[in-house]
Design an enzyme around this catalytic site. Structure first.
Site, short mmCIF file in Angstrom:
data_model
loop_
_atom_site.label_atom_id
_atom_site.label_comp_id
_atom_site.label_asym_id
_atom_site.label_seq_id
_atom_site.Cartn_x
_atom_site.Cartn_y
_atom_site.Cartn_z
N HIS A 209 0.84 -1.20 0.00
CA HIS A 209 0.00 0.00 0.00
C HIS A 209 0.88 1.26 0.00
CE1 HIS A 209 -2.40 -3.29 1.60
NE2 HIS A 209 -3.48 -2.64 1.27
N PRO B 27 -5.71 -5.33 11.01
CA PRO B 27 -7.16 -5.36 11.22
C PRO B 27 -7.59 -3.99 11.73
CG PRO B 27 -6.11 -7.32 12.14
CD PRO B 27 -5.01 -6.34 11.80
N LEU B 28 -8.47 -3.34 11.03
CA LEU B 28 -8.67 -1.91 11.25
C LEU B 28 -9.29 -1.58 12.60
CD1 LEU B 28 -9.53 -0.85 7.62
CD2 LEU B 28 -7.40 -0.50 8.87
N ASP C 61 -9.52 6.29 7.45
CA ASP C 61 -10.98 6.26 7.37
C ASP C 61 -11.53 4.92 7.84
OD1 ASP C 61 -11.72 8.83 5.90
OD2 ASP C 61 -10.24 7.98 4.53
N HIS D 122 -4.40 2.78 -3.31
CA HIS D 122 -4.58 2.34 -1.92
C HIS D 122 -3.79 1.07 -1.64
CE1 HIS D 122 -6.40 0.60 1.64
NE2 HIS D 122 -6.81 1.80 1.95
N ARG E 249 -17.03 -18.76 39.03
CA ARG E 249 -16.82 -17.30 38.99
C ARG E 249 -16.61 -16.76 40.40
NH1 ARG E 249 -22.58 -14.21 38.70
NH2 ARG E 249 -23.86 -15.85 39.59
N GLU F 56 -16.87 -4.60 24.92
CA GLU F 56 -16.02 -5.78 24.97
C GLU F 56 -14.83 -5.65 24.03
OE1 GLU F 56 -19.26 -5.88 24.17
OE2 GLU F 56 -20.24 -6.74 25.94
N PHE G 109 -20.02 -13.60 24.75
CA PHE G 109 -19.65 -12.30 24.19
C PHE G 109 -18.15 -12.21 23.86
CE2 PHE G 109 -23.61 -10.93 26.57
CZ PHE G 109 -24.41 -11.12 25.46
N HIS H 83 -20.31 -17.42 32.99
CA HIS H 83 -21.58 -17.85 32.38
C HIS H 83 -21.25 -18.70 31.15
CE1 HIS H 83 -22.62 -14.66 35.09
NE2 HIS H 83 -23.91 -14.81 34.90
N HIS I 190 -27.48 -15.88 25.09
CA HIS I 190 -26.45 -15.69 26.12
C HIS I 190 -25.69 -16.97 26.44
CE1 HIS I 190 -28.33 -11.86 26.42
NE2 HIS I 190 -27.68 -11.49 27.49
#
Lengths: 701, 701
Positions: free
Chosen positions: B70, B160-161, B197, B301, B396, B450, B476, B500, B512
């Site tokens: 690039h 990775p943007l 961008d 680019h 936990r 996250e 998540f 969880h 979940h």
């Protein structure tokens, strides 16, 4: 812009049987409240209060009965929801899939008791009081978070934060596309969504808001439950954003209201009807409004109120009836909404009836998700062409050839890419790009917004009328995975076109080279992952994916060139998941199993082994999930007996299932590297020479 | 705020050997340009132009040589980078890990040629001209995207943007924490990052920007390469955000400059030095500036310029030397920067030398990633306590108990959660929350962010001095996976606390409940996934994870209660990955392999089988990766011969490896459901009765 204050009345036009919105722009902003509170105002405040309290009491009782759930949000947003459903939302409980219904998306899905209460109160026939009592129990319609297809009126599955907002943006885009095709007489609905602080903290919200603003989706109205509370405590612990300024920066119209003032709510929603931009209304609310001791605290975010506080709420709201009983007059107020909507519904049905028969059939076909009659033939001729012309190109390029053809046969195909159009080869040659000024195109420039692309495609598929597909690099499936998971959970047809599917992408290096992605995707229930080995398998993969109405699919495609390996016309072999591509005479000593770009290597190993007197089969396995679904006899006939060898330039996880304990797996146990792809294949051992040598060594043991 | 225009000169204070920034606030904003352009201005414009052109020519030649890469971004941002490195950045090429260096993060990692050029030009001893020629080839330091640890001066892996931006926020936070402990004499550096961008379209940018603004990280300066071009074409295809307004909405100071005007750049960076907020400078640039025919187009680019255009650039810039040769005077200008910085470096070394010996040792220990001497003992006494007290709690909760203890022993532990503190049990009792006013705490309320949490933890670990861990629900992990992948790729110690961890979370339902997440994570190279079965295994998992200096770890923990199964003191068995937890006399007929909450069920099956005369072993397998690393003898001794049965309430993918073709797997092949967890375990077959029956059936075949 900030809106000019206006006054608006919703009246039913007796001729057209459409709602009319009479809008008076007040010249002096200070007059607004005065005007809204004038005696001529149509809002019956007492009735609205009682209706909203019905939501509050039902919601807290639902959660208390289950001893699990989130009462705070439904109680806080009860007033906003009441005005929205009573005075604005266009819906038909008896025809919950009505094409022109407004969509209501509860992005803050933990407040599911709000949605279930509304569905019961407004009279959806499949939502009974017993269903509310069964909240969060096995087999009920009323899951902890709203689950699409569990009950009528649930437009999408929400709970993972921010997803609903992006679904809503997708639905709003789909409505614009639909209206550009069918006209406003048939498609003229809006998308409303309730979002919480959590939705707006998630990154996906930025992507969705930014693209909605860019596309000027003025049919989208976001109601922000601005209660200042999240699970850890007050939102001031972790966030200081000026949400209004933020939305304005992305081209939205914004408004701020007291979310417990019916007139404020009414006026804001009225103003929102005629915006030229998407609208965000920040509703200042108190979480668990109505709870004398717990309102405004994080304690009520995700826990039942408890018996004592439930009683205190009843006293506070002068609510005398026991749980799950709604006073008849209040229930009548709620049920009357559907009656008013019925007039609008019937008028629409007349307009629908007046459409030409062929058009109605086409619209119905597309809404049912059925494919056009030319579908199979188009694919047959494509396959023939590939075979005749010995099409030997990267699979991303043969995918482009497929799209060039079928996008004209399947007009509901809606393409797009997350700013990698030229790399993903996703824009069919007849596909014009959608712009804020023109929604007649069928190609979306999603921008560098993989996550919103995934969730918007979900919204588009849920809206109906389109089959969305979108592209990025396979490694960046990680950026959109939470949305893809919901495609699978909801069982909707969304197609993910993931190119640059291995170290074969070469120089961009390990950040761009997928390793664990194939295994990760294969572990997702109700998802089909395709990794075709040549142009014919690409066509078959597309054909199979499009025909799978109730599951999403992932097509993984190469950057690098592939030879044509399927040189004879056959049935769709990819639909079987795996099959013998090259065979030997008699029983094979070795079974070579490969996918995608590694099938070429397997064929080369097969040929070399033959010269050394070792007979082998080559199994191409474009979709392990479909192969697993075949009967035991077929599977045994393909995998057979002998040394089984898997070759895939990706994580070996999962291949033991096919090669067994004595087999060999050629995979990637480390990340890749930056170099021309031929060098990478050599260094990581994906060569005919290395694999043949290892097999001979194993056979010699 | 918008800044007041100021004039600033960077001068070296001869006494303190620190740079001083002389700041003149101009009363009339219109004077700014005048002032900046006055003849007394210290910027040697011709020299700067030549220095910037050196970047341009090197970068285009690097890409041309590789025939891949690039060139557009490095050429466009050459002017900004020149002023930043020449006049602002504090660094020491000969001590690239200097504690008090400014950090430079190239978030737009595809512009790697810019970074490599800068490292060469400024004289990093391990970056030779030959390394530039080896761009994007096997084994080179100069990968397609910057790879951490490939060369000195690469502060993080980007590509990775959006990741680099969030890394930078994490580094800025770490600097604040460090300075609150060590004082500004030792830690007084800034974090600079160049974003494109694409970085700002990605959702992670919102999370990072929002939290940086909330925390008032005024040591962070973002340089936005505002060139209006992305891969698909002009950014106007897909984005209309007002980036300045957006950053302001999140509490940032913003500025906009002509990114090719040295004085503008200088003035803006000067203003940024004394902000009370994080600063975003929008640099209006032309992509591939200097290229007469291709500048300002998306063609440059991601593609080499080509020989003809390369020649045209040389002519345009009056650049006479062939590729990879830099005129001596220009190279001297670049190398002089390090000499000026050396004075500052030496002064810092004196301040460092004056610190008490014990403090220096402690700082050095932490920066080297070594653990304090009390580490092992603390874990031993924890394990003893659990055994003595028969601690039977959700994992936990035992994790919370571990953190309560070790957070005082390991002061560099830096906790946090994405708005699930009370659910993840991640806040050690001595851990005070960090606030914008007070950075002496050791707990971060990341908010519902996250993805930024993951990437910020990467930044914190890369900055050094802290061991970050952060919590959310296991499902998540999908939201933060791109950041977790980079933890693994970079080989840094970041600990993900994922509670969880199965359908055992119950009522919240399938959105979940993780299913595919364990398999997905186990497929990631260089990552350790722990799923402990009781309090002792929780302590062992934490101990092992903390001791693994060069890999990230994921701890998956239950919501539901678990019995204590490890009742005797032993060595750390979790460190072996899998071991026999319950055994029978003689050879087992059945080997039950389970993880986490399913080990309890396996023990119950084991006991029932014994009553039926079927001897069995129970293997607890908290970490498959560590088990795979054991020698063959050990593995065979654990898995043995007999019917092998895997039990894990998650995707079965990967378990065939341990049970073989004749084994049984009890896993989840569908998504979960919303109900109390006992009901779910029963319905999905995770009961002693069902598993025992299926095993006996299999044995009877």
């Amino acid at each position: 812009m900030q809106f000019l204050p206006i006054k608006r009345l919703r009246t039913l036009d007796q001729n057209s049987k459409k709602f009319h919105f009479l809008v008076y722009i007040l010249k002096d902003p200070n007059q607004m409240n005065l005007s809204a509170k004038s005696t001529s105002h149509p809002l019956p405040l007492l009735e609205l209060t009682q209706m909203a309290n019905a939501i509050r009491v039902l919601s807290m009782d639902i959660v208390e009965k289950a001893q699990s759930g989130h009462p705070g949000m439904p109680m806080g947003m009860a007033d906003v929801a009441t005005v929205l459903f009573r005075n604005f939302l266009k819906f038909s409980p008896n025809d919950s899939k009505w094409l022109d219904r407004d969509r209501f998306v509860l992005s803050a899905g933990h407040g599911s008791a709000l949605l279930y209460s509304l569905l019961y109160l407004t009279g959806y026939p499949d939502m009974h009081i017993e269903d509310l009592k069964a909240f969060r129990t096995w087999g009920s319609k009323t899951a902890g978070h709203p689950e699409y297809n569990h009950a009528e009126g649930i437009e999408t599955t929400t709970g993972p934060l921010g997803q609903g907002l992006a679904n809503a943006v997708g639905m709003a885009l789909a409505q614009k596309l639909e209206a550009s095709e069918l006209g406003a007489e048939i498609s003229d609905h809006k998308i409303y969504t309730i979002v919480g602080d959590g939705c707006l903290m998630e990154g996906i919200s930025h992507e969705a808001i930014s693209l909605a603003g860019h596309l000027k989706l003025n049919n989208l109205i976001v109601l922000f439950d601005d209660n200042g509370i999240s699970i850890d405590g007050p939102t001031s612990l972790s966030v200081s954003d000026n949400q209004q300024a933020r939305f304005k920066a992305s081209g939205w119209a914004v408004d701020e209201i007291d979310g417990h003032n019916f007139e404020d709510i009414f006026v804001a929603l009225t103003r929102a009807q005629n915006s030229d931009k998407p609208v965000m209304i920040a509703c200042k609310t108190q979480i668990a409004k109505g709870s004398p001791n717990k309102a405004g605290t994080s304690a009520v975010h995700g826990s039942p109120l408890g018996a004592a506080e439930i009683q205190a709420v009843r006293t506070n709201l002068s609510w005398r009836l026991p749980p799950f009983e709604i006073p008849q007059d209040i229930l009548k107020s709620w049920r009357d909404i559907a009656e008013k909507n019925a007039l609008v519904y019937e008028a629409w049905q007349k307009r629908w009836a007046a459409l030409p028969k062929a058009q109605k059939e086409e619209i119905t076909r597309r809404r049912n998700g059925d494919l056009p009659s030319g579908f199979e033939k188009a694919f047959q001729s494509l396959t023939q062409k590939f075979i005749t012309e010995k099409t030997s190109v990267a699979s991303r390029q043969s995918s482009q050839m497929v799209l060039d053809e079928i996008s004209t046969v399947i007009p509901e195909l809606l393409g797009g890419s997350a700013d990698l159009t030229g790399s993903n080869n996703t824009q069919g040659k007849s596909m014009k790009a959608v712009t804020p000024q023109d929604f007649s195109g069928r190609y979306i420039h999603y921008g560098v917004r993989e996550h919103a692309m995934g969730a918007m495609m979900n919204g588009i598929a849920l809206h109906g009328g389109f089959i969305p597909y979108g592209g990025t690099f396979l490694v960046f499936v990680d950026y959109l995975k939470p949305a893809l998971r919901l495609s699978a959970l909801m069982g909707i047809r969304v197609i993910y076109v993931m190119t640059h599917d291995s170290i074969g992408l070469g120089e961009d290096g390990p950040t761009h080279q997928p390793i664990e992605q194939l295994a990760s995707l294969r572990a997702v229930p109700n998802l089909h992952v395709f990794r075709p080995c040549d142009a014919v398998e690409v066509a078959e993969s597309w054909s199979t994916a499009i025909a799978l109405k109730s599951t999403p699919s992932v097509l993984t495609l190469t950057r690098q060139k592939l030879p044509l390996l399927r040189t004879e016309e056959t049935e769709n072999l990819t639909a079987k998941g795996g099959y013998i591509l090259r065979s030997c005479e008699g029983a094979p000593q070795v079974i070579l199993i490969a996918t995608g770009s590694e099938v070429e290597i397997a064929v080369s190993v097969h040929e070399t082994l033959r010269t050394k007197g070792v007979p082998s089969h080559v199994v191409s396995m474009p979709c392990t999930t479909l192969f697993d679904e075949q009967d035991a006899t077929y599977k045994k006939s393909v995998l057979g007996a002998g040394l089984r060898v898997a070759i895939e330039a990706a994580s070996p996880l999962g291949w033991d299932k096919y090669v067994g304990e004595e087999g060999l797996i050629f995979g990637m146990t480390t990340f890749g590297a930056s170099a021309p792809y031929q060098d990478l294949y050599r260094h990581f051992g994906f060569t005919q020479e290395n694999i043949t040598a290892k097999i001979l060594e194993k056979l010699g043991e």
